[in-house]
Design an enzyme around this catalytic site. Structure first.
Site, mmCIF file in Angstrom:
data_model
loop_
_atom_site.group_PDB
_atom_site.id
_atom_site.type_symbol
_atom_site.label_atom_id
_atom_site.label_comp_id
_atom_site.label_asym_id
_atom_site.label_seq_id
_atom_site.Cartn_x
_atom_site.Cartn_y
_atom_site.Cartn_z
ATOM 1 N N SER A 213 -8.867 61.894 -8.498
ATOM 2 C CA SER A 213 -10.184 61.553 -7.988
ATOM 3 C C SER A 213 -10.762 62.781 -7.303
ATOM 4 O O SER A 213 -10.066 63.783 -7.100
ATOM 5 C CB SER A 213 -10.100 60.396 -6.984
ATOM 6 O OG SER A 213 -9.537 60.836 -5.756
ATOM 7 N N LYS A 214 -12.035 62.693 -6.936
ATOM 8 C CA LYS A 214 -12.673 63.864 -6.336
ATOM 9 C C LYS A 214 -12.096 64.210 -4.961
ATOM 10 O O LYS A 214 -12.331 65.299 -4.448
ATOM 11 C CB LYS A 214 -14.178 63.649 -6.235
ATOM 12 C CG LYS A 214 -14.607 62.485 -5.356
ATOM 13 C CD LYS A 214 -16.118 62.341 -5.405
ATOM 14 C CE LYS A 214 -16.601 61.180 -4.552
ATOM 15 N NZ LYS A 214 -18.071 61.020 -4.639
ATOM 16 N N ARG A 215 -11.329 63.287 -4.381
ATOM 17 C CA ARG A 215 -10.737 63.549 -3.061
ATOM 18 C C ARG A 215 -9.381 64.230 -3.153
ATOM 19 O O ARG A 215 -8.853 64.699 -2.152
ATOM 20 C CB ARG A 215 -10.598 62.231 -2.288
ATOM 21 C CG ARG A 215 -11.917 61.593 -1.897
ATOM 22 C CD ARG A 215 -11.723 60.242 -1.227
ATOM 23 N NE ARG A 215 -11.109 59.292 -2.141
ATOM 24 C CZ ARG A 215 -11.781 58.587 -3.046
ATOM 25 N NH1 ARG A 215 -13.085 58.758 -3.171
ATOM 26 N NH2 ARG A 215 -11.164 57.736 -3.838
#
Length: 444
Positions: A213-215
């Site tokens: 994910s982008k995190r």
């Protein structure tokens, strides 16, 4: 491959360039360059609520940083533009009317749906093989919407129209799009167009098998840019996520990768992301980077840290001796800053460790006197002077190395001590040794 090779990277500008998107762009770029084809950048910006100009710029900056130049697209032009979907409304309307006239569309609550052909669709995929998708059951495969009630277009339709209009020969994209492909093939057939060849590349997963994910660490290309990775290393690492040259090599130049790249060598199984491997490759690439290029890559980080290095002539010898220690360009300022200022900070722990012996001040005084007598300030002669001092003191050279390093740099780690002392110059070294005795050792 007789027809012209034309591939595309078609990101949606929704905030950042994901490492998975960058890998897709790279594989398309490598395929195009290997076959002397064209690499097209197409911005899929039909989602007005989520797309921003800033997000478009992030994508462009990320691709530029990676060195993935496009033959057609924003800023490059081309014969098949515009290259923003938001500017291609007339083309979508034209193909919509074609489907409508042929009876392939019907209205449903203000939305327009495509009437499925209700067949088994076979996707012939270069990576995944041939896969049959049974679309005959309307319960499990309902007719897809291609136009919303507000008149905006659904991804599947505009994606296919653009691939037709831009004469895309090969679609290389993530495996998460594989299930969309039978729907797209239905649209190609209904529009009387020959579909491109497909290659769905494996997903990039975290070490634990979860989807990135982008995190997650390493997910954003901007993060690599800001952390001080070099583009060549990131390209190298991304190329190995799902592809292998089959000879167990990992350290590859861009030219080698272009020459070796073949879709038949793309793995079927998912790729697992390993930031430590990327960091190792980065250190390897930095070590092999020509000094002038290395300097240019360092300069933005030095400027951001406020290191005033003066000139390339002053900076280059220092970069040459510290580069083997550096894993990220963002580390460069801390490795070189004390060369360029006399008010460098002393690490308190380093001071305790290096200057604990009560005899240190006298030893540094004797070493300074020996340094004064050096006929020429060269690393070999400096080393000889230190060893001669140690012999006079009936001490081991190692007992002088750490105090000297900390005295002239304020820290315990650094490049080769004698190369460092040579670059600093005799006058500055003697001054720093005296200053360390006066301000540090006498304060203990």
């Amino acid at each position: 491959m007789n027809s012209p090779i034309r591939v595309r990277f078609a990101p949606s500008p929704t905030g950042y360039l994901h490492v998975g998107g960058a890998r897709t762009a790279l594989f398309n770029w490598l395929f195009a360059r290997h076959h002397a084809g064209k690499f097209i950048l197409r911005i899929e910006d039909t989602d007005k609520a989520r797309n921003t100009e800033e997000a478009v710029q992030v994508i462009l900056d990320g691709l530029h940083w990676l060195g993935l130049d496009w033959d057609e697209g924003p800023g490059a032009g081309g014969d098949f533009g515009p290259y923003f979907q938001s500017q291609r409304e007339h083309l979508y309307e034209k193909h919509f009317q074609t489907l409508l006239a042929a009876g392939h569309l019907y209205e449903d609550g203000g939305a327009w749906r495509f009437r499925s052909l209700r067949q088994v669709v076979t996707v012939h995929d270069t990576v995944c093989g041939s896969i049959d998708f049974d679309l005959s059951n309307p319960e499990t495969h309902p007719d897809m919407t291609i136009r919303r009630p507000d008149g905006s277009w659904i991804f599947h339709f505009v994606n296919v129209v653009d691939d037709i209009e831009m004469q895309i020969s090969h679609v290389i994209r993530g495996e998460d799009h594989l299930s969309n492909t039978p729907k797209h093939l239905e649209l190609f057939k209904a529009l009387g167009a020959t579909p491109p060849a497909y290659a769905h590349i494996p997903l990039i997963l975290n070490k634990d098998g979860s989807k990135m994910s982008k995190r997650d660490a390493g997910a954003s290309i901007t993060g690599y840019m800001e952390s001080g990775y070099t583009p060549s290393a990131v390209r190298n690492y991304l190329s190995l996520l799902g592809w292998s040259p089959k000879d167990n090599r990992e350290l590859l130049t861009l030219e080698e990768t272009v020459d070796l790249f073949d879709l038949s060598k793309v793995n079927r199984k998912n790729a697992h992301f390993d930031i430590d491997k990327c960091l190792w490759l980065n250190s390897q690439h930095l070590a092999k980077t020509p000094l002038t290029q290395f300097r240019e890559e360092c300069i933005p980080f030095l400027a951001k840290a406020g290191v005033h290095y003066g000139s390339a002539e002053a900076l280059d010898p220092i970069l040459e001796i510290v580069r083997e220690k550096i894993k990220l360009l963002s580390e460069v300022p801390s490795w070189v800053e004390y060369f360029f200022k006399e008010d460098y900070a002393f690490d308190p722990e380093a001071v305790k460790k290096a200057f604990a012996n009560p005899a240190t001040a006298d030893r540094i005084g004797l070493l300074s006197a020996e340094f004064e007598e050096c006929p020429e300030w060269k690393a070999g002669l400096i080393e000889a002077a230190l060893k001669q001092t140690a012999a006079k003191l009936e001490a081991k050279p190692n007992e002088l190395l750490l105090p000297t390093r900390v005295a002239v740099s304020g820290r315990t780690a650094g490049p080769n001590l004698f190369a460092m002392l040579e670059i600093l110059g005799k006058g500055r070294v003697l001054s720093r040794l005296k200053n360390a005795v006066d301000t540090q050792i006498h304060q203990l």
